[in-house]
Design a protein around this motif. Structure first.
Motif, mmCIF file in Angstrom:
data_model
loop_
_atom_site.group_PDB
_atom_site.id
_atom_site.type_symbol
_atom_site.label_atom_id
_atom_site.label_comp_id
_atom_site.label_asym_id
_atom_site.label_seq_id
_atom_site.Cartn_x
_atom_site.Cartn_y
_atom_site.Cartn_z
ATOM 1 N N ILE A 1 -38.637 -27.920 1.612
ATOM 2 C CA ILE A 1 -39.382 -26.004 1.137
ATOM 3 C C ILE A 1 -39.833 -25.590 -0.240
ATOM 4 C CG2 ILE A 1 -39.643 -23.781 1.775
ATOM 5 C CD1 ILE A 1 -38.302 -24.363 4.323
ATOM 6 N N SER A 2 -40.178 -25.666 -1.193
ATOM 7 C CA SER A 2 -40.230 -25.325 -3.037
ATOM 8 C C SER A 2 -41.064 -24.257 -2.833
ATOM 9 C CB SER A 2 -41.527 -26.312 -2.985
ATOM 10 O OG SER A 2 -41.632 -25.662 -4.772
ATOM 11 N N ILE A 3 -39.342 -23.231 -3.900
ATOM 12 C CA ILE A 3 -39.861 -21.653 -3.976
ATOM 13 C C ILE A 3 -39.859 -21.736 -5.389
ATOM 14 C CG2 ILE A 3 -38.811 -19.581 -3.271
ATOM 15 C CD1 ILE A 3 -37.005 -21.505 -1.520
ATOM 16 N N ASN A 4 -40.737 -21.112 -6.171
ATOM 17 C CA ASN A 4 -40.819 -20.988 -7.424
ATOM 18 C C ASN A 4 -39.865 -19.881 -7.969
ATOM 19 O OD1 ASN A 4 -43.275 -23.378 -8.159
ATOM 20 N ND2 ASN A 4 -44.520 -21.872 -7.161
ATOM 21 N N CYS A 5 -39.737 -19.525 -8.795
ATOM 22 C CA CYS A 5 -38.264 -18.781 -9.885
ATOM 23 C C CYS A 5 -39.553 -17.779 -10.365
ATOM 24 C CB CYS A 5 -38.009 -19.084 -10.878
ATOM 25 S SG CYS A 5 -37.026 -20.818 -9.577
ATOM 26 N N HIS A 6 -38.973 -16.168 -10.594
ATOM 27 C CA HIS A 6 -38.942 -15.660 -11.415
ATOM 28 C C HIS A 6 -38.100 -14.802 -12.796
ATOM 29 C CE1 HIS A 6 -42.779 -12.685 -9.134
ATOM 30 N NE2 HIS A 6 -42.866 -14.153 -9.680
ATOM 31 N N GLU A 7 -38.078 -15.907 -14.311
ATOM 32 C CA GLU A 7 -37.336 -15.890 -14.623
ATOM 33 C C GLU A 7 -37.373 -13.906 -15.677
ATOM 34 O OE1 GLU A 7 -38.511 -18.498 -17.799
ATOM 35 O OE2 GLU A 7 -37.185 -20.072 -16.205
ATOM 36 N N PHE A 8 -36.246 -13.841 -15.876
ATOM 37 C CA PHE A 8 -35.397 -12.084 -15.811
ATOM 38 C C PHE A 8 -34.673 -12.946 -17.399
ATOM 39 C CE2 PHE A 8 -36.061 -11.394 -11.753
ATOM 40 C CZ PHE A 8 -36.838 -10.337 -11.507
ATOM 41 N N GLY A 9 -35.295 -11.406 -17.840
ATOM 42 C CA GLY A 9 -34.243 -11.137 -19.667
ATOM 43 C C GLY A 9 -33.440 -10.633 -18.784
ATOM 44 N N PRO A 10 -32.799 -9.791 -20.723
ATOM 45 C CA PRO A 10 -31.293 -9.089 -21.079
ATOM 46 C C PRO A 10 -31.953 -7.561 -19.736
ATOM 47 C CG PRO A 10 -32.203 -10.112 -22.974
ATOM 48 C CD PRO A 10 -33.686 -10.857 -21.891
ATOM 49 N N SER A 11 -32.841 -7.151 -20.011
ATOM 50 C CA SER A 11 -33.190 -5.820 -19.533
ATOM 51 C C SER A 11 -32.750 -4.598 -19.700
ATOM 52 C CB SER A 11 -32.776 -6.088 -18.037
ATOM 53 O OG SER A 11 -34.018 -7.077 -17.493
ATOM 54 N N ASP A 12 -32.325 -4.493 -21.672
ATOM 55 C CA ASP A 12 -31.452 -3.899 -22.026
ATOM 56 C C ASP A 12 -30.325 -3.800 -22.080
ATOM 57 O OD1 ASP A 12 -34.973 -2.949 -22.505
ATOM 58 O OD2 ASP A 12 -34.768 -1.741 -21.142
ATOM 59 N N GLN A 13 -30.041 -5.126 -21.460
ATOM 60 C CA GLN A 13 -28.906 -4.877 -21.256
ATOM 61 C C GLN A 13 -27.739 -5.561 -22.574
ATOM 62 O OE1 GLN A 13 -26.680 -3.328 -18.539
ATOM 63 N NE2 GLN A 13 -28.435 -3.513 -17.552
ATOM 64 N N LYS A 14 -26.482 -4.829 -22.939
ATOM 65 C CA LYS A 14 -26.298 -5.668 -23.807
ATOM 66 C C LYS A 14 -24.505 -5.873 -23.473
ATOM 67 C CE LYS A 14 -28.735 -3.271 -27.039
ATOM 68 N NZ LYS A 14 -27.996 -2.034 -27.768
ATOM 69 N N GLU A 15 -24.519 -6.261 -22.573
ATOM 70 C CA GLU A 15 -23.563 -6.607 -21.569
ATOM 71 C C GLU A 15 -22.802 -6.852 -19.291
ATOM 72 O OE1 GLU A 15 -20.309 -2.325 -21.175
ATOM 73 O OE2 GLU A 15 -20.029 -4.109 -22.627
ATOM 74 N N MET B 1 -44.222 -12.548 -16.799
ATOM 75 C CA MET B 1 -44.987 -12.645 -15.335
ATOM 76 C C MET B 1 -45.542 -14.126 -14.951
ATOM 77 S SD MET B 1 -49.283 -11.549 -16.604
ATOM 78 C CE MET B 1 -48.137 -9.959 -17.557
ATOM 79 N N TYR B 2 -44.920 -15.068 -15.286
ATOM 80 C CA TYR B 2 -45.453 -15.845 -14.729
ATOM 81 C C TYR B 2 -44.161 -17.033 -14.138
ATOM 82 C CZ TYR B 2 -50.073 -14.985 -16.860
ATOM 83 O OH TYR B 2 -51.326 -14.383 -17.007
ATOM 84 N N GLU B 3 -44.247 -17.796 -12.911
ATOM 85 C CA GLU B 3 -43.314 -18.016 -11.909
ATOM 86 C C GLU B 3 -42.840 -20.007 -13.086
ATOM 87 O OE1 GLU B 3 -46.828 -18.937 -9.984
ATOM 88 O OE2 GLU B 3 -46.469 -16.804 -10.868
ATOM 89 N N ASN B 4 -42.266 -20.424 -12.974
ATOM 90 C CA ASN B 4 -41.522 -21.731 -13.514
ATOM 91 C C ASN B 4 -41.101 -22.148 -12.431
ATOM 92 O OD1 ASN B 4 -40.634 -23.085 -15.054
ATOM 93 N ND2 ASN B 4 -40.083 -21.345 -17.069
ATOM 94 N N ARG B 5 -39.665 -22.847 -13.162
ATOM 95 C CA ARG B 5 -39.193 -23.873 -11.702
ATOM 96 C C ARG B 5 -39.616 -23.845 -10.477
ATOM 97 N NH1 ARG B 5 -35.094 -26.834 -15.795
ATOM 98 N NH2 ARG B 5 -36.815 -28.251 -17.455
ATOM 99 N N HIS B 6 -39.739 -24.738 -9.889
ATOM 100 C CA HIS B 6 -39.418 -24.441 -7.789
ATOM 101 C C HIS B 6 -37.811 -25.014 -8.554
ATOM 102 C CE1 HIS B 6 -40.761 -28.696 -8.171
ATOM 103 N NE2 HIS B 6 -39.626 -28.521 -7.418
ATOM 104 N N LYS B 7 -37.161 -24.188 -6.803
ATOM 105 C CA LYS B 7 -36.264 -24.796 -5.814
ATOM 106 C C LYS B 7 -36.268 -25.431 -4.960
ATOM 107 C CE LYS B 7 -33.988 -24.018 -10.429
ATOM 108 N NZ LYS B 7 -33.103 -23.549 -10.626
#
Length: 377
Positions: free
Chosen positions: A219-233, A248-254
């Motif tokens: 089963i192949s599942i796509n990924c959403h890549e999250f960023g720092p989201s205003d976090q400093k630590e 916005m767009y999905e990337n590599r699958h797992k």
């Protein structure tokens, strides 16, 4: 260099660096022989049956040390691997339907959240390949085991050998796991459809693999890549609660893979295995299942991760080499200096779905110290 070996009931699997040196270009098995014994000249030799990436398979005799011969060059590859009797993961709880395997390095403070969450949705056993951690990872593992989680570690020292480690796990865990999920510790799988559930269930992932099709192998599942989201630590409540802004767009699958369906070559690329003839891969849309990849975290966390990834890829990680490599983060460049506006980068979509779901399931909040500590434990 032959850096590890694994003996099955039928053959021996060697893990070898520096022979198949180009990704996707593999030399023919007939070009090699496995060499058993301390005498590399007169040692017992057997034919190699498969040659894919860093994985070589051959028939086994009853001897102790093992290496690989390049026939045309009449040369035996140096080896630190020892042939032993079959080594397989053992379990006192019978065979698990779903396990998870990952390569880890200095992830002790992230491990608890990852194990707790995935155990609540159906993962029964965790197999960790320790890539030389020096953050007292084993202490965290031992604490989780005492709490009842089924976790095993395998020391896997060599850098840039993730695919080979996954190939190893496909044999090592085959007797105790039916399906294996391959995720990193900063990745969390979930379904938007779970918003309808008031609490987690250990059967949430099981319908994926209990398909009516006997030919479903992966089963192949796509990924959403999250960023720092205003976090400093590193967020005190963990990555799920701390990071909520992604690309916005999905990337590599797992993938989640049926171990019996994996091709004898054990070939895998980016968490995706080649399957035996007759088995098929099912690709899921992000509307039904997705992996949240908390890839670009707060700068102190990402800085450590970036340096290790690139230093494993080039001799001097500050050199301006391979600028398009996936190991070179967009906008980061070649120095461990925090880019301007890092905390706001890679933020195109505010995505609170898994954050809100786990908040409801586990009752996590900054003000509820008891529940907060339970989540962190």
């Amino acid at each position: 260099m032959v850096y590890d070996s694994l003996t099955t009931d039928d053959d021996v699997v060697l893990f070898v660096k520096g022979v198949n040196v180009r990704q996707g270009i593999n030399r023919e098995p007939r070009e090699f022989r496995c060499v058993f014994g301390d005498d590399t000249i007169n040692g017992v030799k057997t034919a190699v049956t498969t040659s894919m990436q860093e994985v070589f398979r051959c028939k086994r005799p009853e001897l102790t040390t093992v290496s690989l011969e390049i026939v045309a060059e009449n040369r035996v590859v140096p080896s630190v691997a020892y042939y032993t009797l079959p080594r397989k993961l053992e379990s006192n709880n019978g065979k698990s339907l779903l396990c998870a395997s990952t390569m880890v390095y200095d992830v002790a403070k992230f491990l608890k959240e990852w194990v707790l969450y995935h155990s609540k949705i159906g993962v029964e056993k965790f197999v960790l390949y320790d890539n030389g951690s020096d953050d007292d990872l084993q202490k965290s593992v031992d604490e989780l085991v005492k709490q009842g989680f089924d976790i095993n570690t395998y020391f896997w020292r060599w850098p840039k050998t993730q695919e080979a480690g996954f190939s190893h796990s496909a044999i090592y865990a085959k007797d105790v796991c039916s399906w294996m999920m391959y995720l990193d510790v900063d990745e969390f799988i979930y379904s938007p459809n779970w918003q309808n559930f008031s609490e987690p269930s250990k059967s949430l992932l099981h319908p994926l693999i209990l398909s009516n099709s006997s030919k479903l192998g992966q089963i192949s599942i796509n990924c959403h890549e999250f960023g720092p989201s205003d976090q400093k630590e590193h967020p005190i409540m963990g990555v799920i609660q701390g990071y909520n802004c992604r690309r916005m767009y999905e990337n590599r699958h797992k993938s989640i893979v049926l171990l019996d369906a994996i091709d004898d070559s054990l070939l895998n690329v980016i968490h995706h295995f080649y399957l035996r003839p007759g088995y098929k891969t099912k690709k899921l849309s992000t509307n039904s299942m997705v992996v949240n990849h908390y890839k670009y975290q707060a700068w102190p966390e990402f800085k450590a991760k970036f340096r290790r990834r690139v230093s494993a890829y080039v001799l001097d990680w500050t050199q301006k080499l391979n600028p398009r490599s996936n190991d070179r983060t967009p906008g980061l460049g070649f120095a461990p200096v925090e880019p301007r506006g890092w905390a706001h980068k890679f933020c195109e979509v505010r995505d609170n779905m898994l954050k809100d779901l786990t908040l409801r399931w586990f009752g996590i909040s900054e003000s509820n110290s008891a529940l907060k500590m339970a989540w962190q434990r």
